[in-house]
Design a protein around this motif. Structure first.
Motif, PDB file in Angstrom:
ATOM      1  N   ALA A  91      52.755  36.492  59.231  1.00 40.34           N
ATOM      2  CA  ALA A  91      53.072  36.827  60.615  1.00 40.34           C
ATOM      3  C   ALA A  91      51.792  36.813  61.454  1.00 40.34           C
ATOM      4  N   PRO A  92      51.914  36.508  62.746  1.00 42.44           N
ATOM      5  CA  PRO A  92      50.714  36.477  63.589  1.00 42.44           C
ATOM      6  C   PRO A  92      50.079  37.852  63.701  1.00 42.44           C
ATOM      7  N   GLY A  93      48.763  37.883  63.691  1.00 44.07           N
ATOM      8  CA  GLY A  93      48.029  39.130  63.827  1.00 44.07           C
ATOM      9  C   GLY A  93      47.461  39.286  65.222  1.00 44.07           C
ATOM     10  N   GLY A  94      46.695  40.358  65.388  1.00 41.11           N
ATOM     11  CA  GLY A  94      46.113  40.636  66.691  1.00 41.11           C
ATOM     12  C   GLY A  94      45.216  39.526  67.203  1.00 41.11           C
ATOM     13  N   ALA A  95      44.489  38.866  66.301  1.00 41.63           N
ATOM     14  CA  ALA A  95      43.601  37.781  66.725  1.00 41.63           C
ATOM     15  C   ALA A  95      44.397  36.646  67.366  1.00 41.63           C
ATOM     16  N   ALA A  96      45.558  36.316  66.788  1.00 37.51           N
ATOM     17  CA  ALA A  96      46.386  35.243  67.349  1.00 37.51           C
ATOM     18  C   ALA A  96      46.943  35.649  68.710  1.00 37.51           C
ATOM     19  N   PHE A  97      47.416  36.888  68.832  1.00 37.72           N
ATOM     20  CA  PHE A  97      47.952  37.347  70.108  1.00 37.72           C
ATOM     21  C   PHE A  97      46.857  37.422  71.172  1.00 37.72           C
ATOM     22  N   LEU A 111      57.710  43.629  70.303  1.00 41.22           N
ATOM     23  CA  LEU A 111      57.540  42.905  69.038  1.00 41.22           C
ATOM     24  C   LEU A 111      58.438  43.502  67.952  1.00 41.22           C
ATOM     25  N   ARG A 112      58.414  44.839  67.820  1.00 36.45           N
ATOM     26  CA  ARG A 112      59.219  45.500  66.795  1.00 36.45           C
ATOM     27  C   ARG A 112      60.705  45.267  67.023  1.00 36.45           C
ATOM     28  N   GLY A 113      61.135  45.429  68.275  1.00 37.58           N
ATOM     29  CA  GLY A 113      62.550  45.287  68.574  1.00 37.58           C
ATOM     30  C   GLY A 113      63.066  43.888  68.309  1.00 37.58           C
ATOM     31  N   ALA A 114      62.321  42.876  68.752  1.00 38.89           N
ATOM     32  CA  ALA A 114      62.759  41.492  68.532  1.00 38.89           C
ATOM     33  C   ALA A 114      62.760  41.145  67.050  1.00 38.89           C
ATOM     34  N   ARG A 115      61.803  41.677  66.303  1.00 35.17           N
ATOM     35  CA  ARG A 115      61.809  41.443  64.854  1.00 35.17           C
ATOM     36  C   ARG A 115      63.021  42.094  64.201  1.00 35.17           C
ATOM     37  N   ALA A 116      63.357  43.298  64.646  1.00 34.28           N
ATOM     38  CA  ALA A 116      64.486  44.009  64.047  1.00 34.28           C
ATOM     39  C   ALA A 116      65.797  43.261  64.271  1.00 34.28           C
ATOM     40  N   VAL A 117      65.949  42.663  65.450  1.00 37.19           N
ATOM     41  CA  VAL A 117      67.178  41.934  65.767  1.00 37.19           C
ATOM     42  C   VAL A 117      67.135  40.514  65.216  1.00 37.19           C
ATOM     43  N   PRO A 163      56.336  38.246  82.665  1.00 36.80           N
ATOM     44  CA  PRO A 163      57.324  37.353  82.051  1.00 36.80           C
ATOM     45  C   PRO A 163      56.743  36.445  80.971  1.00 36.80           C
ATOM     46  N   ALA A 164      55.580  35.842  81.241  1.00 34.66           N
ATOM     47  CA  ALA A 164      54.989  34.929  80.254  1.00 34.66           C
ATOM     48  C   ALA A 164      54.630  35.664  78.977  1.00 34.66           C
ATOM     49  N   GLU A 165      54.149  36.897  79.108  1.00 33.18           N
ATOM     50  CA  GLU A 165      53.786  37.683  77.931  1.00 33.18           C
ATOM     51  C   GLU A 165      55.032  38.028  77.119  1.00 33.18           C
ATOM     52  N   CYS A 166      56.129  38.331  77.818  1.00 33.67           N
ATOM     53  CA  CYS A 166      57.389  38.611  77.114  1.00 33.67           C
ATOM     54  C   CYS A 166      57.831  37.395  76.316  1.00 33.67           C
ATOM     55  N   ARG A 167      57.807  36.231  76.942  1.00 31.10           N
ATOM     56  CA  ARG A 167      58.275  35.025  76.258  1.00 31.10           C
ATOM     57  C   ARG A 167      57.471  34.742  74.999  1.00 31.10           C
ATOM     58  N   THR A 168      56.151  34.880  75.097  1.00 27.71           N
ATOM     59  CA  THR A 168      55.294  34.616  73.940  1.00 27.71           C
ATOM     60  C   THR A 168      55.588  35.577  72.800  1.00 27.71           C
ATOM     61  N   THR A 169      55.702  36.853  73.120  1.00 22.99           N
ATOM     62  CA  THR A 169      55.947  37.867  72.096  1.00 22.99           C
ATOM     63  C   THR A 169      57.323  37.692  71.456  1.00 22.99           C
ATOM     64  N   ILE A 170      58.345  37.450  72.279  1.00 22.26           N
ATOM     65  CA  ILE A 170      59.706  37.297  71.757  1.00 22.26           C
ATOM     66  C   ILE A 170      59.792  36.071  70.859  1.00 22.26           C
ATOM     67  N   ARG A 171      59.217  34.969  71.302  1.00 22.42           N
ATOM     68  CA  ARG A 171      59.256  33.739  70.505  1.00 22.42           C
ATOM     69  C   ARG A 171      58.591  33.952  69.154  1.00 22.42           C
ATOM     70  N   SER A 172      57.420  34.578  69.165  1.00 18.78           N
ATOM     71  CA  SER A 172      56.693  34.818  67.920  1.00 18.78           C
ATOM     72  C   SER A 172      57.481  35.735  66.995  1.00 18.78           C
ATOM     73  N   ALA A 173      58.061  36.809  67.564  1.00 16.27           N
ATOM     74  CA  ALA A 173      58.797  37.778  66.745  1.00 16.27           C
ATOM     75  C   ALA A 173      60.035  37.147  66.116  1.00 16.27           C
ATOM     76  N   LEU A 174      60.799  36.391  66.898  1.00 14.33           N
ATOM     77  CA  LEU A 174      62.011  35.782  66.358  1.00 14.33           C
ATOM     78  C   LEU A 174      61.681  34.693  65.346  1.00 14.33           C
ATOM     79  N   ASP A 175      60.632  33.913  65.612  1.00 12.12           N
ATOM     80  CA  ASP A 175      60.217  32.891  64.643  1.00 12.12           C
ATOM     81  C   ASP A 175      59.906  33.539  63.297  1.00 12.12           C
ATOM     82  N   TRP A 176      59.173  34.649  63.356  1.00 14.44           N
ATOM     83  CA  TRP A 176      58.797  35.339  62.117  1.00 14.44           C
ATOM     84  C   TRP A 176      60.033  35.883  61.401  1.00 14.44           C
ATOM     85  N   SER A 177      60.925  36.519  62.138  1.00 17.56           N
ATOM     86  CA  SER A 177      62.109  37.111  61.518  1.00 17.56           C
ATOM     87  C   SER A 177      63.001  36.048  60.890  1.00 17.56           C
TER      88      SER A 177
END
Length: 304
Positions: A104-110, A245-251, A280-294
Motif C-alpha cells: 500500500a502507498p506510504g506517506g512518502a508516496a502521498f 483513507l480508512r473509510g474508503a479502504r473499509a468500503v 477536491p483534487a486531494e479527495c480524488r487522489t486519496t479515494i483512488r489510492s484507497a480503493l485500488d489498494w482494497s
C-alpha cells in the motif's frame, strides 16, 4: 556496567551532544523506546527542577552539555528532540501499519503526490530514516510562525511535529533498529507553500451532509457506506485525510466483491471528503489510492 552497555551509552551521549550542537533541544527517552524517560506529572516529587511545579519534557529539553552529560551518565537513553524549542518543523512520512499493507502507498508516496499537485519538487533537506521504514524531513520553522503538531493535514500518513511535539533523534534505536541520517544536507526553511497549508484555517464541515444510500446494493454494504462517509464528513482538521483513507479502504472490499459499483463509492466519498473541507483534487487522489489498494488486497467474501 558491561562494556557493551557502556559503549552504547557513550554513543547515545555523543549523538545527543551532536544534536545540541546544532541548537536542537534534547531530552532522554526510555532505552530502546520512544517514550520520555522523565517522570509523569502524577508521580512528580516536586523537587529539583520541579520544585516550583511539574516541568514537562518540552520545558526540560536542553542544549546544555553539562545537563546532557548528567542525564546520559545514568543510562543508555534514546534521544528525544523537542521540535518546538529547537525551531524545527519535522514532516513524518509514515508507513501503513495495518496487516497486509506492505504494497500500500506510504506517506512518502502521498507527500510526493502533494508536491506534484503543487508544482513543487520534494524538498531536499536533512532527512532521517525511521525504524518503521518511514522518513523524517527536517525544516527550520519560519520566523514568527508557531506551528503545532498535525496528523494527516498535508496528506494521509503524513504528520508534522512542531510545538508540543518531538521526534526520536538519529543515533537512537527501537527494537534493535536505528534511526539513521540518510541525507545530511543543511536543514531548509519550511517552504512557503507548505506553511500556507499548515496555517490555513480549518474549513467547517458542510451543513446538511447526507450519506449516499443507493438502492441497488446489499443492506450490509449500504450501511457500511453510510457509516464510513458520515464519519469522514464529521472529521475535523488534522485527521480528515486519514479518515478518508480508512473509510474508503473499509468500503473497498464491497467494491471488490461487486456489492457497490466503484463510481458510487467514489462519488460518496468525494462528497464526504469535500464536506469535511478537503480540496477536491486531494479527495480524488486519496479515494483512488484507497480503493485500488482494497480491490487488490481484498480477501474472498467467504474468507472475510
Amino acid at each position: 556496567m558491561t562494556q557493551h552497555v557502556g559503549a552504547r551509552r557513550a554513543s547515545l551521549l555523543n549523538a545527543a551532544l551532536d544534536a545540541a550542537a546544532r541548537g536542537w533541544h534534547v531530552f532522554p527517552l526510555r532505552p530502546g523506546a520512544k517514550r520520555p524517560a522523565l517522570h509523569h506529572e502524577t508521580q512528580c516529587p516536586h523537587t529539583g527542577a520541579c520544585a516550583g511545579g511539574h516541568v514537562k519534557w518540552e520545558q526540560r529539553a536542553t542544549t546544555d552539555p553539562e545537563r546532557i552529560h548528567a542525564a546520559w551518565a545514568t543510562g543508555a537513553f534514546n534521544i528525544g528532540l523537542a521540535t518546538g524549542p529547537s525551531g524545527l518543523v519535522v514532516i513524518d512520512l509514515d508507513q501503513p501499519k495495518e496487516k497486509g499493507c506492505s504494497d500500500a502507498p506510504g506517506g512518502a508516496a502521498f507527500f510526493g503526490a502533494l508536491c506534484e499537485r503543487a508544482g513543487q519538487a520534494v524538498p531536499a533537506t536533512y532527512r532521517v530514516r525511521t525504524t518503521g521504514g518511514g522518513h523524517h524531513l527536517y525544516f527550520r520553522a519560519p520566523a514568527g510562525a508557531r506551528l503545532r503538531n498535525t496528523a494527516g493535514t498535508l496528506a494521509p500518513l503524513v504528520d508534522t511535529r512542531a510545538w508540543g511535539g518531538y521526534v526520536v533523534a538519529p543515533g537512537s534505536t527501537v527494537h534493535g533498529a536505528p534511526y539513521e541520517v540518510v541525507d545530511d544536507r543543511p536543514v531548509l526553511e519550511l517552504p512557503a507553500w507548505l506553511l500556507d497549508i499548515l496555517q490555513a484555517p480549518p474549513k467547517p464541515a458542510a451543513a446538511g451532509f447526507r450519506p449516499v444510500a443507493p438502492r441497488d446494493v446489499s443492506q450490509v454494504a449500504r450501511v457500511a457506506l453510510e457509516r464510513e462517509t458520515t464519519a469522514v464528513a464529521a472529521t475535523g482538521e488534522g485527521g480528515r485525510n486519514a479518515a478518508l483513507l480508512r473509510g474508503a479502504r473499509a468500503v473497498g472490499r464491497f467494491v471488490a466483491w461487486g456489492d457497490i459499483p466503484r463510481h458510487v463509492a467514489e462519488e460518496a466519498f468525494q462528497e464526504a471528503g469535500e464536506a469535511a473541507g478537503l480540496p477536491p483534487a486531494e479527495c480524488r487522489t486519496t479515494i483512488r489510492s484507497a480503493l485500488d489498494w482494497s480491490i487488490r488486497t481484498a480477501r474472498p467474501r467467504e474468507a472475510a
